[in-house]
Enzyme design. Structure first.
Site, PDB file in Angstrom:
ATOM      1  N   SER A  73    -111.156   2.765 -24.637  1.00  0.00           N
ATOM      2  CA  SER A  73    -110.737   1.237 -24.833  1.00  0.00           C
ATOM      3  C   SER A  73    -110.535   0.904 -23.520  1.00  0.00           C
ATOM      4  O   SER A  73    -110.331   1.343 -22.126  1.00  0.00           O
ATOM      5  CB  SER A  73    -110.703   0.476 -26.206  1.00  0.00           C
ATOM      6  OG  SER A  73    -110.595  -0.813 -26.109  1.00  0.00           O
TER       7      SER A  73
ATOM      8  N   ASP B 210    -121.762  -2.275 -29.486  1.00  0.00           N
ATOM      9  CA  ASP B 210    -120.526  -2.405 -28.928  1.00  0.00           C
ATOM     10  C   ASP B 210    -119.802  -4.011 -28.329  1.00  0.00           C
ATOM     11  O   ASP B 210    -120.368  -3.987 -27.113  1.00  0.00           O
ATOM     12  CB  ASP B 210    -119.959  -1.674 -28.001  1.00  0.00           C
ATOM     13  CG  ASP B 210    -118.328  -1.460 -28.111  1.00  0.00           C
ATOM     14  OD1 ASP B 210    -117.226  -2.817 -28.241  1.00  0.00           O
ATOM     15  OD2 ASP B 210    -117.570  -0.725 -27.238  1.00  0.00           O
TER      16      ASP B 210
ATOM     17  N   HIS C 265    -116.702   0.252 -31.769  1.00  0.00           N
ATOM     18  CA  HIS C 265    -116.102   0.065 -30.482  1.00  0.00           C
ATOM     19  C   HIS C 265    -115.556   1.760 -30.552  1.00  0.00           C
ATOM     20  O   HIS C 265    -114.463   1.980 -29.881  1.00  0.00           O
ATOM     21  CB  HIS C 265    -115.179  -0.864 -29.904  1.00  0.00           C
ATOM     22  CG  HIS C 265    -114.373  -0.976 -28.850  1.00  0.00           C
ATOM     23  ND1 HIS C 265    -115.031  -0.813 -28.254  1.00  0.00           N
ATOM     24  CD2 HIS C 265    -113.112  -1.207 -28.380  1.00  0.00           C
ATOM     25  CE1 HIS C 265    -114.098  -0.958 -26.681  1.00  0.00           C
ATOM     26  NE2 HIS C 265    -112.586  -0.157 -27.960  1.00  0.00           N
TER      27      HIS C 265
END
Lengths: 390, 267
Positions: free
Chosen positions: B95, B217, B245
């Site tokens: 991320s 996602d 995610h």
């Protein structure tokens, strides 16, 4: 009172009360999802909340029922947490109904796992949190407003103090000129009164300014190498005349193990020591005031210094000790009348030391004097990097 | 400054392969590598850490100015690598840490052998001709959501408020034990993360890169993964079966295999 004839009828009604109805019409939303959020079972309550039919919602993902802000929270917080610990409690989400209404909910979830501990599905319960969220937002808003009001007030105080200091300086200049002129005894007494009053006023204003400076969020401690013993000597000599005038012995001792230079904010440290020594002298009429610095822990790159200011003054009762670090607080009204001062010195001391992550410790008893002490961990510069001032 | 303590750095594994550093994303801590990292211990020295403000890091080291951009976090990653005297590092960033890894590799290209970017996004907010997936308003919505969860009654994620000391009536069962974070820092980190724009930094990195893109996602949509791949000269894009995610949690085996295949292919 129930009639005996009612008993069979109650039993019949209970037989009719199926677990399925309890599930469907519960006062909370129930939904079961696959680990990826796909809805496999949902109760009527939740369908009503979101205004959807069962057919349209099954096989879609629960994430699709959330506002986008909640969806980000789902992916970054909820999903990882649920996968790692197998449950989550009371996560705040916002549901969006088909007609666009937002419904705040609190969500609890349990992960059901197979024998290999692999996730099978999630069992989720949702509670309507509309009222609670409204109170919560109001509370948060009220807190923010209060914090802002306090800041505004401090800024106003600082500005006023600053503006008052300018005419005061002019006033003090005039007093100084008057002092040098030829005056009658009566006039001299009046000028002395004028001088001591304006001195007090200036000290008060300076304290208010220092306090608001220490309180402002932008205030940061400077980190520069300085000689601690110089600061100790300065503070002692500042008060030596006053101490001698009162017949109080003022002395200092700095442990020989204290490194010649340390890294910190010399102005802040001087301020703290000035406040503590000044206070000690103010409240001591006979005996002594002593400032000591001891190296408690010595490493190559840092030192923990134990500072203490001990006096043989009037001392304080335990109930007074709790209050003295508050702003504009002195031990009592009588104290303020007799000893003067703004009552801000210790509040400033506390704030400055808090920036260093430390606090003042006080030992005191009425009639036996007081000891104010604190520890300060300061970095020590490498030997070669400091040039001894000549 | 003790960097190891500041970032709660843990290392294990003793393989002869390049050291592998795992960097967690926004919302969690190093715990989120728990299903993935052990698989690398046989062949690599594995390094885990918490960003300042997350997990068991030293929150007192948090400086709003330093962490006002992702560069502050990249500095920490570099400092951790140097403190451990690592070289030829493989950095796996999830991320927002994917971009933190990009910034670190841009600053010290010689330190890294490869980057693995899990669900990267160089910019979350839509821009002219660029689809990041969110509007500014969406991100403000997230910040409100954070307020409710960190500062509000539920305060699930906030030990500061939720801690047993304040509310002893809540048993251990009710408290969340992972991914604890300081609420003020989390709100600031969210702002810094979701308002960041690192699109220009991508092309500067010449290190071999693996982009792991999940299906479905919402945080980093497929178009964003494709954009990252297109902008990074030495990158490879792998579309995963995993959805959401956090493939490191939802599909650890697939994640491990994708990373291992990539490492084997490195020169």
């Amino acid at each position: 009172m129930s009639h005996p004839d009612d008993a069979p009828r109650v039993d019949a009604a209970l037989l009719d009360e199926r677990a399925e109805d309890l599930y469907e019409d519960a006062p909370c939303g129930y939904v079961s999802t696959l680990p990826d959020g796909t809805i496999v079972r949902v109760n009527r309550t939740l369908l009503e909340w979101v205004g959807s039919s069962r057919e349209s919602i099954l096989s879609t993902k629960i994430q699709a029922l959330l506002t986008i802000g909640s969806r980000i929270y789902y992916e970054t917080h909820y999903a990882p947490l649920l996968r790692m610990q197998g449950f989550v409690n009371e996560i705040a989400f916002d549901l969006v109904s088909r007609d666009g209404r937002i419904l705040p909910v609190l969500l609890n979830a349990r992960e059901r796992r197979d024998r290999d501990e692999s996730p099978l599905f999630n069992r989720i319960t949702l509670f309507d949190a509309t009222d609670r969220r409204r109170y919560e937002r109001e509370l948060l808003l009220a807190r923010r407003k209060a914090e802002q009001a306090a800041k505004d007030k401090a800024a106003l105080l600082a500005m006023l103090s600053h503006d008052i200091r300018n005419p005061l300086n002019a006033l003090m200049g005039v007093v100084q000129m008057l002092e040098g002129g030829e005056l009658s005894e009566q006039q001299r007494r009046l000028v002395r009164l004028l001088k001591s009053s304006s001195d007090n006023m200036l000290a008060l204003l300076t304290h208010v300014l220092e306090l608001s400076k220490a309180e402002s969020s932008g205030f940061a401690l400077v980190e520069t190498p300085f000689a601690l013993s110089d600061i100790v000597d300065d503070v002692i000599s500042t008060f030596q005349t006053t101490a001698r005038g009162k017949g109080v012995m003022l002395r200092s001792s700095v442990d020989a193990r204290v490194p010649p230079f340390v890294i910190g904010d010399p102005v802040a440290i001087r301020q703290v020591l000035t406040n503590l020594v000044g206070n000690a002298i103010k409240f001591t009429d006979r005996g002594s005031v002593e400032l000591t610095v001891v190296a408690r822990e010595l490493a190559t790159d840092a030192v923990t210094l134990a500072f203490a200011v001990a006096d043989t003054g009037i001392g304080m009762a335990p109930d007074v000790l709790d209050r003295i670090f508050n702003e504009f607080t002195q031990a009592s009204y009588e104290t303020a009348m007799r000893f003067g001062g703004s009552g801000l010195g210790l509040a400033i001391t506390r704030k400055l030391l808090a920036l260093y992550g430390t606090a003042v410790n006080v030992k005191s008893a009425p009639g036996e004097g007081s000891t104010f002490s604190f520890d300060l961990r300061l970095p020590v510069p490498p030997q070669s990097s400091v040039v001894e001032p000549r | 400054m003790d960097i190891i303590r500041r970032n709660n750095v843990h290392t294990f594994g003793d393989g002869g392969g390049a050291p592998i550093v795992f960097a967690h994303g926004f919302g969690c801590d190093q715990n989120m590598w728990r299903f993935v990292a052990p698989a690398f211990a046989a062949a690599h020295r594995v390094v885990l850490f918490d960003h300042v403000g997350a997990g068991q890091s030293d929150s007192s080291a948090y400086d709003r100015r330093k962490y006002a951009t992702l560069d502050g976090y990249a500095t920490d990653v570099l400092e951790i690598c140097h403190a451990l005297e690592l070289s030829r590092v493989i950095l796996v960033g999830h991320s927002v840490s994917a971009m933190i890894g990009v910034l670190a590799a841009k600053r010290e290209p010689g330190l890294f052998t490869a980057l693995v970017l899990v669900g990267p996004s160089p910019r979350y907010i839509n821009d002219d001709g660029y689809h990041g997936g969110f509007s500014t308003q969406d991100i403000e919505g997230l910040l409100t959501s954070l307020d409710s969860n960190y500062l509000g009654w539920s305060s699930t994620m906030a030990p500061v408020i939720m801690g047993n000391a304040d509310r002893p009536e809540l048993g251990a069962e009710l408290t969340n034990s992972f991914c604890r974070t300081d609420p003020e820092i989390a709100a600031h980190f969210a702002r810094v993360t979701f308002f960041s724009d690192n699109r220009r930094d991508l092309a500067a990195v010449r290190t071999p890169v693996l982009v792991l893109q999940c299906a479905d996602d919402v945080i980093a949509p497929q178009a964003v993964g494709e954009y990252v791949h297109a902008q990074m000269p030495a990158s490879r894009l792998v579309m995963m079966k995993a959805t959401g995610h956090c493939p490191n949690l939802s599909a650890p085996q697939e994640t491990i295999e994708a990373i291992q295949t990539f490492i084997r292919s490195l020169p």
